[in-house]
Design an enzyme around this catalytic site. Structure first.
Site, PDB file in Angstrom:
ATOM      1  CG  ASP A 113      -2.087  11.908  54.155  1.00 40.43           C
ATOM      2  OD1 ASP A 113      -1.515  11.212  53.310  1.00 40.43           O
ATOM      3  OD2 ASP A 113      -3.233  11.683  54.579  1.00 40.43           O
ATOM      4  CG  ASP A 151      17.951  13.604  54.286  1.00 47.51           C
ATOM      5  OD1 ASP A 151      17.026  13.253  53.536  1.00 47.51           O
ATOM      6  OD2 ASP A 151      17.906  13.512  55.528  1.00 47.51           O
ATOM      7  CG  HIS A 185      13.660  12.803  54.376  1.00 41.07           C
ATOM      8  ND1 HIS A 185      14.958  12.695  54.812  1.00 41.07           N
ATOM      9  CD2 HIS A 185      12.889  12.358  55.395  1.00 41.07           C
ATOM     10  CE1 HIS A 185      14.977  12.207  56.043  1.00 41.07           C
ATOM     11  NE2 HIS A 185      13.734  11.988  56.420  1.00 41.07           N
ATOM     12  CB  VAL A 292      26.304   8.084  65.954  1.00 43.45           C
ATOM     13  CG1 VAL A 292      25.108   8.853  65.408  1.00 43.45           C
ATOM     14  CG2 VAL A 292      27.255   7.707  64.822  1.00 43.45           C
ATOM     15  CB  SER A 354      13.685  11.846  59.594  1.00 42.66           C
ATOM     16  OG  SER A 354      14.458  10.915  58.914  1.00 42.66           O
TER      17      SER A 354
END
Length: 599
Positions: A113, A151, A185, A292, A354
């Site tokens: 949430d 994204d 996001h 990375v 993320s």
């Protein structure tokens, strides 16, 4: 009868179970890959024409073509019934390195949430205190750095973002120039990196003065495809991004994706990726690749978040939050606060790797702004300055530890200059590459050159700096070449990569004639050689007319870069000839002059 019935029932049950597992595996595969789409990776420097021939030979057509430096990729659409045969044909082609499914890419977040903050918002940014950001802001806030966020896009009306620092991006999902966020996001991730700071409202970003390049590769469900991710990476690289944030992951490895990331890394671009949110003992891709920076998530209590993937390829940890806890007693959950879409105040708490990843991207941008160059040096600055958590030293749960922005920016830095003695030279002419390392010390300096044909950097020489930091090395370039110097660092002092200097080169061209004098109507043979070797290249044979040069014919070089051409001369006079060539790898070049007298 009962035995037969038993056998029949057993057979039916067996068939049903097998069918269930087969269908389950098909369903599982379809969830990870785009049905009927295949990514084809070609050998370096394969021409566009050859890629078309290879695809046509396999009996299919390509829908997209990707190019990064010398890398060539194609997306092929195949009917499911023909997929196996087509894949086998493609794999048999010697020009093709890999044939892979077009995998699904997903945003690496935990969709709990959303909570918006009330009262003093800055007090709820415990995450910035944990990474010790305040001291880093005294040094730089990221000016002069471009951060690309691959994204779900970026919303156009966030309260706490300076849109004058947002570059024009691209939407690879809808394939237009409007990377609008229809999920939330991408906006949340961007705000963690670059929210306006010291403006008396909202939240503070890790690197508020950076420029943001929004690149939409995920749809309104937080999903995209591998080909869209690769397109986004190439786009960000070509737009000049210094740091690329990937708050997303995919379950399977991809050779094509790895090749692109490796090339971007070698060219100095920092890529930061999320380790994944499945609580697995292995880091997800692409964060798992060495090119990375793989980021895991921690909570308010500086412990690994229970959802965060871990493993030996994890580089560093950063606050990812936990929206099921409230350990600081501030009446809000311990997620990561950021700006996004969805109504209310416009500020929401998310958790996940993320949310951890943009903290590291922001600090990478600060280091670039401070003058640290080279993706490997920025990665080293972040990992070597991290606050140790868990077992002493590196461990698979936290990597090298918790991100420490102040420590990273206050590590001893170095500077490395470079200059060249000449900027225009003949083929294999000597050029001195020199410069200075500061603070001065004896060290090994690597001279690197950009190989224009292979489109990649390579080390061509190494030399030692003196106690005063000066270094010098003689090189003999064969092509137009960018030179730079690199020092790997020593002890607590970070290494450094210099800027680039271009040296342009003329080809060596030698022209000969078969005879000095001929009679009218006879032919003279013009021959010679070109260095470096150019196979099947067209060169012009020119004749001087007054003060100008006129092309009278063209000839193609042999495999050994030689030529031989006969020219008929009909007028009594003195002719002067040369050969002339243009190439993307050299300056326009002309040979020596030869004269022929017609009697």
């Amino acid at each position: 009868m009962s035995r037969r019935l038993y056998k029949v029932l057993t057979l039916l049950i067996t068939i049903s179970v097998c069918a269930f597992f087969i269908l389950s595996s098909i369903s599982s595969a379809s969830e990870q890959d785009v049905n009927g789409e295949v990514v084809v990776l070609f050998k370096r420097n394969t021409s566009f024409t050859d890629t078309l021939k290879s695809v046509k030979k396999a009996g299919v057509r390509s829908s997209r073509h990707l190019k990064l430096n010398s890398i060539r990729l194609k997306l092929i659409k195949v009917k499911p019934a023909q997929k196996d045969k087509v894949v086998e044909r493609l794999k048999d082609d010697p020009k093709i390195i890999a044939v892979e499914p077009n995998s699904i890419v997903r945003a690496a977040w935990v969709p709990n949430d959303k909570f918006y903050a009330l009262g003093s918002l800055n007090a709820r940014q415990w995450n910035l205190t944990r990474i010790n950001i305040a001291g880093a802001w005294d040094i730089t806030r990221g000016a002069g750095t471009i951060v690309a966020v691959l994204d779900t896009g970026l919303a156009k009306n966030l309260k706490d973002l300076n849109y004058s620092k947002v570059m024009k991006g691209y939407d690879f999902v809808k394939r237009d120039r409007d990377p609008a966020d229809d999920d939330g996001h991408g906006s949340h991730v961007t705000s963690i990196i670059a929210a306006s700071t010291n403006n008396s409202i909202g939240i503070a970003g890790v690197s508020p003065d950076v420029k943001i390049l929004p690149v939409k590769v995920l749809d309104n469900k937080g999903e995209g495809t591998e080909i869209e991710l690769m397109e986004g990476l190439i786009y960000a690289y070509e737009k000049g991004a210094n740091v690329i944030n990937l708050s997303l992951d995919l379950e399977t490895s991809s050779r094509a994706l790895k090749v692109i990331l490796d090339d971007i890394y070698r060219d100095g671009v920092v890529v930061v990726g999320a380790s994944g949110n499945l609580s697995k003992g292995r880091v997800s891709y692409p964060a798992r690749y060495r090119s990375v920076i793989g980021v895991g998530a921690t909570t308010y209590s500086n412990t690994r978040a229970n959802y965060s993937n871990y493993g030996k390829m994890l580089d560093v940890s950063a606050p990812g939050g936990d929206t099921t806890q409230n350990l600081n007693g501030d009446s809000s959950v311990d997620g990561i606060l950021g700006a996004s879409i969805g109504g209310g105040s416009g500020y929401f708490f998310f958790d996940g790797t993320s949310s951890a990843t943009p903290h590291v991207s922001g600090v990478a941008a600060l280091l670039y702004s401070q003058g640290v160059r080279g993706a490997s040096q920025i990665k080293r600055a972040i990992t070597s300055s991290a606050t140790d958590l868990g077992s002493p030293g590196f461990d698979s749960f936290y990597g090298n530890g918790l991100l420490n922005a102040n420590s990273a920016l206050r590590r001893p830095k170095s500077s490395l200059s470079v200059r060249v003695s000449k900027t225009r030279v003949k083929y294999r002419q000597r050029v001195k590459v020199s410069g200075k390392l500061a603070p001065p010390r004896k060290a090994t300096i690597y001279i690197q050159a950009y190989d224009a044909k292979r489109e990649r950097w390579r080390t061509v020489a190494k030399t030692a700096s003196k106690t005063n930091g000066d270094y010098a090395k003689i090189v003999k370039p064969a092509f137009n070449t960018y030179f730079r110097a690199n020092w790997n660092g020593a002890g607590s002092t970070l290494g450094q990569q210099s800027n680039e200097k271009l040296v342009k080169v003329k080809t060596y061209m030698r022209l000969r004639r078969s005879r000095r004098r001929i009679r009218r109507g006879q032919k003279v043979i013009l021959s010679g050689k070109v260095k470096p070797r150019y196979r099947r290249k067209l060169v012009a044979i020119q004749m001087k007319v007054g003060r100008r040069w006129k092309t009278i014919t063209r000839t193609r070089l042999s495999r050994t870069s030689m030529f031989n051409k006969s020219v008929k001369l009909n007028r009594r006079k003195r002719y002067i000839f040369r050969i002339y060539m243009r190439s993307r790898y050299h300056l326009p070049s002309a040979s020596n002059l030869v004269a022929v007298r017609v009697l």
